[in-house]
Write an enzyme that holds these catalytic residues in place. Structure first.
Site, PDB file in Angstrom:
ATOM      1  N   TYR A  31     -32.448  -6.563  15.509  1.00  0.00           N
ATOM      2  CA  TYR A  31     -33.673  -7.218  15.046  1.00  0.00           C
ATOM      3  C   TYR A  31     -34.942  -6.383  15.324  1.00  0.00           C
ATOM      4  O   TYR A  31     -35.173  -5.963  16.461  1.00  0.00           O
ATOM      5  CB  TYR A  31     -33.818  -8.606  15.713  1.00  0.00           C
ATOM      6  CG  TYR A  31     -35.204  -9.143  15.523  1.00  0.00           C
ATOM      7  CD1 TYR A  31     -35.658  -9.489  14.254  1.00  0.00           C
ATOM      8  CD2 TYR A  31     -36.091  -9.220  16.577  1.00  0.00           C
ATOM      9  CE1 TYR A  31     -36.953  -9.913  14.052  1.00  0.00           C
ATOM     10  CE2 TYR A  31     -37.387  -9.660  16.396  1.00  0.00           C
ATOM     11  CZ  TYR A  31     -37.816 -10.000  15.127  1.00  0.00           C
ATOM     12  OH  TYR A  31     -39.097 -10.406  14.923  1.00  0.00           O
ATOM     13  N   HIS A  59     -34.356 -13.402  18.911  1.00  0.00           N
ATOM     14  CA  HIS A  59     -34.311 -13.778  17.495  1.00  0.00           C
ATOM     15  C   HIS A  59     -33.065 -14.583  17.141  1.00  0.00           C
ATOM     16  O   HIS A  59     -32.354 -14.293  16.175  1.00  0.00           O
ATOM     17  CB  HIS A  59     -34.453 -12.534  16.598  1.00  0.00           C
ATOM     18  CG  HIS A  59     -35.332 -12.809  15.407  1.00  0.00           C
ATOM     19  ND1 HIS A  59     -34.843 -13.025  14.150  1.00  0.00           N
ATOM     20  CD2 HIS A  59     -36.670 -12.930  15.303  1.00  0.00           C
ATOM     21  CE1 HIS A  59     -35.848 -13.254  13.327  1.00  0.00           C
ATOM     22  NE2 HIS A  59     -36.970 -13.208  13.998  1.00  0.00           N
TER      23      HIS A  59
END
Ligand code: KDG
Ligand code: MG
Length: 408
Positions: free
Chosen positions: A160, A217
């Site tokens: 991410y 995330h």
């Protein structure tokens, strides 16, 4: 006083900002931001087809009643599209209210609780040395707080918010190649084995004073997240963000039972109804809603007040997703909120962005200083806007190595 018209613009420099301009019979206008990252055409259509025809003729000074009309008046309530659309209306009405009063919006909220609001930047690297360079850059620029994300050795693809190549930090979240997403491949084991030591190296390198934040995330299962939050305790994070997907709120309880690492969630929440239990049960430390898709200043102010009762501080979302209009709205909330924590900060600063959205909000030594201009203190140059069109883009999707879909 009456609203006579409202215009919607979609586009911007390297981003599809959704900008609403509300016009009145007294010449005063207000601006709002309805940008819903990578779904920008949807709040724009909601505004065009449903909100604007109802808005015309309303008294813009009654911002509470207008908010209630669009919230209670919709049988199918909430959701990011609708909340972004009338969040933009709400921002525009506060802008108008401030201009009518001749005061910056923070004065209407209760005045200033601080001179400058702490912000954090995004540092990212293809690997740890690359990330260290990126953090050093922001520290040299005067930032006191930095979110840190880096590539994981052996991970099948970039994880991410991490660039594929060293030093390349362009478009690491949105891919403008089209509407079909790229695929990232995720390996939880490799991440869990690598990241705690990496965070500790960052702490050792930059010393005790730097505020270090990290965003998982939504990638971990509850038990993994509890183990991870415990493992990163020695690094003394300012916060650990979105350790699990936020739909499962019991996961936060398991994390709390095992770790004292501060937890931040809420950037995907659209209303107080998604975070009231988390706040009341004191399962989080920071609430990350954004004025853009949590219903504007009117609704976010209620979330801030509830959070304040439970020692939960604010940490509003501010990724490049938002335009300088909602960043301005958040700057006013940040100036006022007694339980302010930190503000994510990326959007302002490019010369094209400043030309499109002129404003006197300014960053100095890692602190955001709110504009003293009446209203939100940000303008919108329609001639500049004519240079930009909508460009389809997409977040990546995430799969495990065996092909199973995972959480972006
Ligand atoms: O549109 C999604 C991004 O805004 C999100 O991925 C950014 O997680 C994010 C953050 O913390 O800024
Ligand atoms: Mg995040």
């Amino acid at each position: 006083m009456k609203i006579t018209d409202a215009k919607i613009f979609v586009g911007g420099p390297g981003k599809n900002y959704v900008t609403l301009k509300v016009l009145t019979d007294q010449g005063v206008y207000g601006l709002g931001d309805a940008t819903l990252n990578n779904r920008e055409t949807l709040p724009a259509a909601y505004l065009r087809d449903y909100i604007v025809p109802n808005l015309i003729g309303m008294d813009p000074r009654n911002s509470e009643d207008v908010w209630q009309f669009f919230y209670r008046g919709a049988y199918f309530r909430r959701g990011p599209v609708a909340m972004a659309a009338f969040g933009a209306v709400d921002m525009a009405l506060w802008d108008i209210k401030g201009k009518l009063a001749g005061m910056p919006v923070y004065q209407l909220l209760g005045g200033k609780s601080r001179e400058g609001a702490l912000v954090y930047a995004h540092a990212t690297g293809a690997d740890l040395p690359d990330l260290m360079d990126s953090i050093a850059y922001y520290v040299d620029e005067g930032y006191k707080a930095v979110r840190v994300q880096c590539g994981i050795p052996g991970m099948p693809s970039a994880s991410y918010a991490v660039p594929e190549k060293k030093g390349d930090i362009r478009n690491y979240i949105t891919d403008y190649a089209g509407i079909r997403p790229k695929v990232e491949v995720w390996d939880t084991g490799k991440y869990m084995r690598y990241m705690p030591d990496a965070l500790m190296e960052i702490r050792d390198h930059f010393g005790p004073d730097l505020y270090i934040l990290h965003d998982v995330h939504h990638r971990l299962l509850p038990r993994e997240a509890a183990e991870f939050a415990k493992a990163v305790e020695p690094a003394g994070l300012y916060w650990l963000e979105d350790p699990t997907p936020a739909e499962d709120q019991n996961a936060l309880r398991l994390i709390r039972q095992h770790s004292t690492t501060p937890i931040a969630v809420g950037e995907v929440f659209n209303s107080i109804w998604e975070c009231n239990r988390l706040i009341e049960n004191e399962l989080i430390d920071f609430i990350r809603v954004a004025v853009t898709y949590a219903g504007g200043i009117t609704h976010v102010r209620r979330i801030v007040d509830l959070a304040g009762l439970h020692n939960v501080r604010t940490g509003f979302h501010g990724a490049p997703s938002h335009s300088p209009i909602s960043m301005a709205a958040q700057a006013h909330l940040n100036a006022w909120a007694p339980n302010f924590g930190i503000q994510e900060y990326l959007v302002l600063g490019t010369s094209e962005c400043n030309a499109l959205f002129p404003s006197e909000h300014r960053m100095e030594n890692g602190l955001m200083h709110v504009s003293e201009a009446p209203g939100l203190g940000v303008d919108f140059d329609e001639d500049e806007a004519g240079r930009y069109d909508y460009t389809p883009g997409s977040h990546p999707v995430v799969r495990l190595e065996d092909g199973t879909m995972w959480n972006y």
